[in-house]
Enzyme design. Sequence first.
Site, PDB file in Angstrom:
ATOM      1  N   HIS A  65     -10.309  -0.193   4.353  1.00 32.56           N
ATOM      2  CA  HIS A  65      -9.628   0.205   3.128  1.00 32.56           C
ATOM      3  C   HIS A  65     -10.500   1.205   2.393  1.00 32.56           C
ATOM      4  O   HIS A  65     -11.724   1.080   2.414  1.00 32.56           O
ATOM      5  CB  HIS A  65      -9.373  -1.023   2.240  1.00 32.56           C
ATOM      6  N   ASP A  69      -2.412  -6.079   5.203  1.00 32.95           N
ATOM      7  CA  ASP A  69      -1.432  -5.884   6.274  1.00 32.95           C
ATOM      8  C   ASP A  69      -1.780  -6.602   7.560  1.00 32.95           C
ATOM      9  O   ASP A  69      -0.964  -6.662   8.475  1.00 32.95           O
ATOM     10  CB  ASP A  69      -1.273  -4.385   6.555  1.00 32.95           C
TER      11      ASP A  69
HETATM   12  N1  CMC Z   1     -10.499   0.814  12.863  1.00 28.51           N
HETATM   13  C1  CMC Z   1     -11.592   1.424  13.348  1.00 28.51           C
HETATM   14  N2  CMC Z   1     -12.416   2.207  12.626  1.00 28.51           N
HETATM   15  C2  CMC Z   1     -12.119   2.369  11.329  1.00 28.51           C
HETATM   16  C3  CMC Z   1     -10.978   1.761  10.735  1.00 28.51           C
HETATM   17  C4  CMC Z   1     -10.162   0.953  11.559  1.00 28.51           C
HETATM   18  N3  CMC Z   1      -9.083   0.354  11.065  1.00 28.51           N
HETATM   19  N4  CMC Z   1     -10.933   2.108   9.429  1.00 28.51           N
HETATM   20  C5  CMC Z   1     -11.979   2.905   9.209  1.00 28.51           C
HETATM   21  N5  CMC Z   1     -12.708   3.060  10.366  1.00 28.51           N
HETATM   22  C6  CMC Z   1     -13.979   3.809  10.518  1.00 28.51           C
HETATM   23  C7  CMC Z   1     -13.739   5.307  10.527  1.00 28.51           C
HETATM   24  O1  CMC Z   1     -13.531   5.786  11.830  1.00 28.51           O
HETATM   25  C8  CMC Z   1     -15.016   5.807   9.906  1.00 28.51           C
HETATM   26  O2  CMC Z   1     -16.032   5.736  10.891  1.00 28.51           O
HETATM   27  P1  CMC Z   1     -17.217   6.855  10.935  1.00 28.51           P
HETATM   28  O3  CMC Z   1     -17.948   6.717   9.641  1.00 28.51           O
HETATM   29  O4  CMC Z   1     -18.027   6.501  12.139  1.00 28.51           O
HETATM   30  O5  CMC Z   1     -16.501   8.178  11.069  1.00 28.51           O
HETATM   31  C9  CMC Z   1     -15.375   4.757   8.860  1.00 28.51           C
HETATM   32  O6  CMC Z   1     -14.768   3.546   9.353  1.00 28.51           O
HETATM   33  C10 CMC Z   1     -14.848   5.068   7.483  1.00 28.51           C
HETATM   34  O7  CMC Z   1     -13.426   5.248   7.565  1.00 28.51           O
HETATM   35  P2  CMC Z   1     -12.595   6.380   6.828  1.00 28.51           P
HETATM   36  O8  CMC Z   1     -11.452   6.774   7.728  1.00 28.51           O
HETATM   37  O9  CMC Z   1     -13.511   7.448   6.337  1.00 28.51           O
HETATM   38  O10 CMC Z   1     -12.082   5.558   5.607  1.00 28.51           O
HETATM   39  P3  CMC Z   1     -10.877   5.951   4.674  1.00 28.51           P
HETATM   40  O11 CMC Z   1     -11.185   5.378   3.350  1.00 28.51           O
HETATM   41  O12 CMC Z   1     -10.576   7.405   4.734  1.00 28.51           O
HETATM   42  O13 CMC Z   1      -9.642   5.189   5.356  1.00 28.51           O
HETATM   43  C11 CMC Z   1      -7.935   3.640   5.848  1.00 28.51           C
HETATM   44  C12 CMC Z   1      -9.071   4.024   4.885  1.00 28.51           C
HETATM   45  C13 CMC Z   1      -7.177   2.429   5.264  1.00 28.51           C
HETATM   46  C14 CMC Z   1      -6.931   4.805   5.972  1.00 28.51           C
HETATM   47  C15 CMC Z   1      -8.550   3.274   7.225  1.00 28.51           C
HETATM   48  O14 CMC Z   1      -9.451   2.207   7.109  1.00 28.51           O
HETATM   49  C16 CMC Z   1      -7.464   2.956   8.256  1.00 28.51           C
HETATM   50  O15 CMC Z   1      -6.873   3.857   8.851  1.00 28.51           O
HETATM   51  N6  CMC Z   1      -7.172   1.631   8.483  1.00 28.51           N
HETATM   52  C17 CMC Z   1      -6.125   1.235   9.390  1.00 28.51           C
HETATM   53  C18 CMC Z   1      -4.785   1.375   8.707  1.00 28.51           C
HETATM   54  C19 CMC Z   1      -4.546   0.299   7.692  1.00 28.51           C
HETATM   55  O16 CMC Z   1      -4.744  -0.879   7.957  1.00 28.51           O
HETATM   56  N7  CMC Z   1      -4.047   0.720   6.507  1.00 28.51           N
HETATM   57  C20 CMC Z   1      -3.631  -0.226   5.457  1.00 28.51           C
HETATM   58  C21 CMC Z   1      -4.416  -0.068   4.202  1.00 28.51           C
HETATM   59  S1  CMC Z   1      -4.101  -1.448   3.097  1.00 28.51           S
HETATM   60  C22 CMC Z   1      -2.458  -1.290   2.652  1.00 28.51           C
HETATM   61  C23 CMC Z   1      -2.169  -0.069   1.876  1.00 28.51           C
HETATM   62  O17 CMC Z   1      -2.837   0.202   0.871  1.00 28.51           O
HETATM   63  O18 CMC Z   1      -1.215   0.637   2.231  1.00 28.51           O
END
Ligand code: CMC
Length: 436
Positions: A313, A371
């Site tokens: 998140h 989720d």
């Molecule tokens: N699985 C694997 N790696 C992950 C995941 C995941 N679900 N989420 C983040 N990472 C890694 C990402 O690759 C990055 O690694 P590195 O630093 O080596 O490049 C690190 O963790 C930081 O992630 P980020 O993408 O920079 O984080 P963000 O804040 O931009 O993304 C997110 C947040 C929710 C989009 C992401 O965690 C994600 O895609 N999660 C899966 C989808 C999900 O469950 N979304 C629901 C969110 S809660 C409900 C809502 O609010 O809608």
Amino acid sequence: MKLADNKATLSFSNGTPSIDLPVYHGSVGPDVVDIRKLYAQTGMFTYDPGFLSTAATQSAITYIDGDKGELLYRGYPIEQLATSCDFMETCHLLLYGNLPNAVQKKDFSSLVTNHTMVHEQMQFFLRGFRRDAHPMAIMTGLVGALSAFYHDSTDINNAEHREISAIRLIAKMPTLVAMAYKYTIGQPYMYPKNSLSYSGNFLHMMFANPCEEYKVNPVLERALDRIFILHADHEQNASTSTVRLCGSSGTNPFAAIAAGVACLWGPAHGGANEAALNMLGDIQKNGGVEKIGDFIKQVKDKNSGVKLMGFGHRVYKNYDPRAKLMQETCKEVLQEMGLEKDPLFKLAMALEKIALEDDYFVSRKLYPNVDFYSGIVQRAIGIPVPLFTAIFALARTVGWIAQLNEMIGDPEYKIGRPRQLFTGAVPRDVKPLAQR
Ligand code: CMC
């Protein structure tokens, strides 16, 4: 917001004079540096794609402490709201700032109940969609179309219009979601039944048919109500910011909420519950618990493009408090439905355990979000997977409206207009076609 005693000073290494920027305190959480005059004073913009360090607004509705894993609606912890209040009380709280007393609760619930029916013409509008359309495609269209059916509540500068459109949206979302479902399975629409609770009525519109008596199961009714409470608001997330930005142009509330629905659809946001359940289904098909190790390996491989859906998140760097409550509800619903041995629930628990011990997830502070378990609960209730995000949209509608109305009431409100760092072509001349 309160002006802090300290200021931020921005200095430049090229001799440009430094400038002071005011700092403000909120009631809790990080301070903000006010950069509104930065461009006028320096000719520079700030650069923050993805809003990693930018507060786009002040707000008094929802507060998240991502490090602690804390979520408050108007100051009340989500755990207390989920266990002591129902969704109607939560809606009242988010919209008006206070929990209702018994009389206010009764009045508010009956106001919402009196608006649950939709214009009869909407069912003909719905017929324009393919039967296999994704429910979120239908919802984006139906919510936007409300502005064509309720002309007397489209002026956001009119407080009465804002109030009635808020009630209409909260009241009609369950009816629209259920209609979208009934349409795709070819069953007759069920009119709302106003003797039922908000979530009981939704279950009725979803699962009743005109030929038989339908009795609402109180365990499922309470579970759904909890899903609605947990998803009701989440401060300035992507869809809420979309609603604010869309509404900042002065467009009508139905159009602004339709924009929120469209944004929520994406798998990084509301679409994650559907994606998480599909992911669990795929792992199960490919060997189940035994194969979790292989799946985790894929997730950790940056080139695979595979993510552990329902994990991670932008704000929570700790366990999402909603995930804990959802896990509890998941157990209750599975027990009620005789599904205690549900293989996907077992798989989800095993996956969570392994991920929480794995250095990849620990070092990145990746924890289950709401989720991760909500899909399992919804599936056990009988809600089909493609409808999950529409349920999220239904629940989030009150948050979107509360945030939209807060923005319109804010004396500092202006049309949202981000700036850019331009990296494209500098001026050049168009050559005649033959010379290109
Ligand atoms: N699985 C694997 N790696 C992950 C995941 C995941 N679900 N989420 C983040 N990472 C890694 C990402 O690759 C990055 O690694 P590195 O630093 O080596 O490049 C690190 O963790 C930081 O992630 P980020 O993408 O920079 O984080 P963000 O804040 O931009 O993304 C997110 C947040 C929710 C989009 C992401 O965690 C994600 O895609 N999660 C899966 C989808 C999900 O469950 N979304 C629901 C969110 S809660 C409900 C809502 O609010 O809608």
